[in-house]
Scaffold this motif. Sequence first.
Motif, PDB file in Angstrom:
ATOM      1  N   ILE A  67      36.161  34.813  36.400  1.00 38.71           N
ATOM      2  CA  ILE A  67      34.929  35.059  35.819  1.00 38.71           C
ATOM      3  C   ILE A  67      33.760  34.741  36.748  1.00 38.71           C
ATOM      4  CG2 ILE A  67      33.339  34.525  33.908  1.00 38.71           C
ATOM      5  CD1 ILE A  67      35.950  34.253  32.250  1.00 38.71           C
ATOM      6  N   GLY A  68      33.866  33.734  37.489  1.00 35.61           N
ATOM      7  CA  GLY A  68      32.723  33.184  38.322  1.00 35.61           C
ATOM      8  C   GLY A  68      32.759  34.279  39.539  1.00 35.61           C
ATOM      9  N   ALA A  69      33.628  34.983  39.875  1.00 37.55           N
ATOM     10  CA  ALA A  69      33.597  36.004  41.244  1.00 37.55           C
ATOM     11  C   ALA A  69      33.263  37.160  40.281  1.00 37.55           C
ATOM     12  CB  ALA A  69      35.044  36.091  41.479  1.00 37.55           C
ATOM     13  N   PHE A  70      33.453  37.580  39.273  1.00 38.69           N
ATOM     14  CA  PHE A  70      32.966  38.629  38.510  1.00 38.69           C
ATOM     15  C   PHE A  70      31.382  38.601  38.513  1.00 38.69           C
ATOM     16  CE2 PHE A  70      32.089  41.150  34.666  1.00 38.69           C
ATOM     17  CZ  PHE A  70      32.503  42.424  34.867  1.00 38.69           C
ATOM     18  N   ILE A  71      31.096  37.259  37.724  1.00 40.65           N
ATOM     19  CA  ILE A  71      29.571  37.342  37.578  1.00 40.65           C
ATOM     20  C   ILE A  71      28.898  37.101  38.818  1.00 40.65           C
ATOM     21  CG2 ILE A  71      27.895  35.305  36.584  1.00 40.65           C
ATOM     22  CD1 ILE A  71      29.367  36.791  34.406  1.00 40.65           C
TER      23      ILE A  71
END
Length: 128
Positions: A67-71
């Motif tokens: 999720i961090g990479a996506f955000i």
Amino acid sequence: MSGDNPETETGQPSIGQAALFGLCPNCGARSLFDGLAEFASKCSKCGLDFSKFNVGDGPAGFLTLIIGAFIVGLALWLEVSLSPPFWVHALIWIPLTMMCVFGGLRAAKAALLFSEYSQNAGEGTIKK
């Protein structure tokens, strides 16, 4: 052979339903969670003991990285394309990140518990 698949048995939800709605893998009641991402000790309807399943903290680290990479990718895209002020980034990305992490964590933990239940897995015991 149809009795081997918990998705087709009466009362038992599919893994997707259990993950999205926090359903008990045995009876399908919405009793899997006691808090935001904390399992209840047992099902209030059928009495299935959730504490015997070991889901652990694996989903937390895995989901946070994904999720961090996506955000971060979305935030960089927004910055490059529109260059909004910093407060706009804070207003958008902090709540979105929290919702994605907690929602994803609930779904991942429920899916892992359902998987353990359907495979009849649990804590290992040493026989003497």
